[in-house]
Enzyme design. Structure first.
Site, PDB file in Angstrom:
ATOM      1  CB  SER A   1       4.584  63.897 -39.563  1.00 39.27           C
ATOM      2  OG  SER A   1       3.712  63.233 -38.674  1.00 39.27           O
TER       3      SER A   1
ATOM      4  CE  LYS B   1       5.008  59.730 -38.826  1.00 38.12           C
ATOM      5  NZ  LYS B   1       4.911  60.429 -37.526  1.00 38.12           N
TER       6      LYS B   1
END
Length: 209
Positions: free
Chosen positions: A128, A167
């Site tokens: 990601s 993230k």
């Protein structure tokens, strides 16, 4: 299929090659010209991002000051404390897991240690964060931190889910947006009270060139 080299990787490789061939760093305009980037401000943005994720060092008040982390060959050790998801969050036995059990010690470039303490490393699982040059199986070096700034790449502990994920963090009123750096993945939104930060990324060690 091999992953396509992105602009940031091209800039980093050019800086490495230029420094090796010339003994000093390229200017922003030289980077722009070589990499086909029209605006020096775009180059500066990519350099700032490379510095944030620990690939380069630079002095904003000096020209040609960019250095590539790891060039000196001098190393220090930090503990490798486990795995972090760069994709869907994964569970760990407890929020304190990383602070108590080390798999082993790993060598990191000594430049990373400058002015920092309480560093640890995690192995990345997932894709990601590929546009931040963090790929599956890479190792991220983290600085322990309870507070995070907008745009930091952080280890985020989700209290209710008992899961952790890597993230880019953005604060939006009473919620937190956990933003992947992959155009094929959607952001995650959580109440601010549900997110605890266990550290910010200060460097990335590429395991799969």
């Amino acid at each position: 299929m091999p992953r396509k080299t992105n602009t940031r990787e091209s800039i980093l490789e050019f800086i490495r090659t230029f420094r090796r061939d010339n003994g000093y760093s390229p200017s922003v305009r030289e980077v722009a010209r070589h990499c086909g980037i029209k605006s020096p401000s775009v180059v500066q943005y990519h350099l700032d991002q490379l510095q944030q994720t620990g690939f380069i060092t630079k002095d904003k008040d000096r020209s040609r000051s960019v250095g590539v982390v790891g060039e000196t060959g001098q190393a220090a050790e930090v503990p490798l404390l486990g795995v972090i998801a760069a994709g869907q969050p994964i569970g760990v036995p407890s929020v304190d897991k990383w602070s108590s059990e080390a798999e082993r010690m790993i060598d990191v470039p000594r430049e990373i240690m400058k002015g920092r303490k309480d560093l640890f490393a995690l192995r990345v699982r997932g894709n990601s964060m590929v546009d931040a040059m963090i790929a599956d199986s890479d190792i991220v070096v983290m600085e322990q931190a309870d507070t995070i700034k907008n745009g930091d790449v952080a280890a985020c502990w989700l209290e209710n889910e008992q899961e952790v994920t890597l993230k880019k963090v953005f604060f939006e009123k009473d919620r937190v947006r956990l933003q992947p750096c992959n155009p094929y993945m959607l952001p995650m939104y959580h109440d601010a009270a549900n997110v605890r930060f266990q550290g910010r990324v200060v460097a990335v060690l590429r395991m799969n060139p």
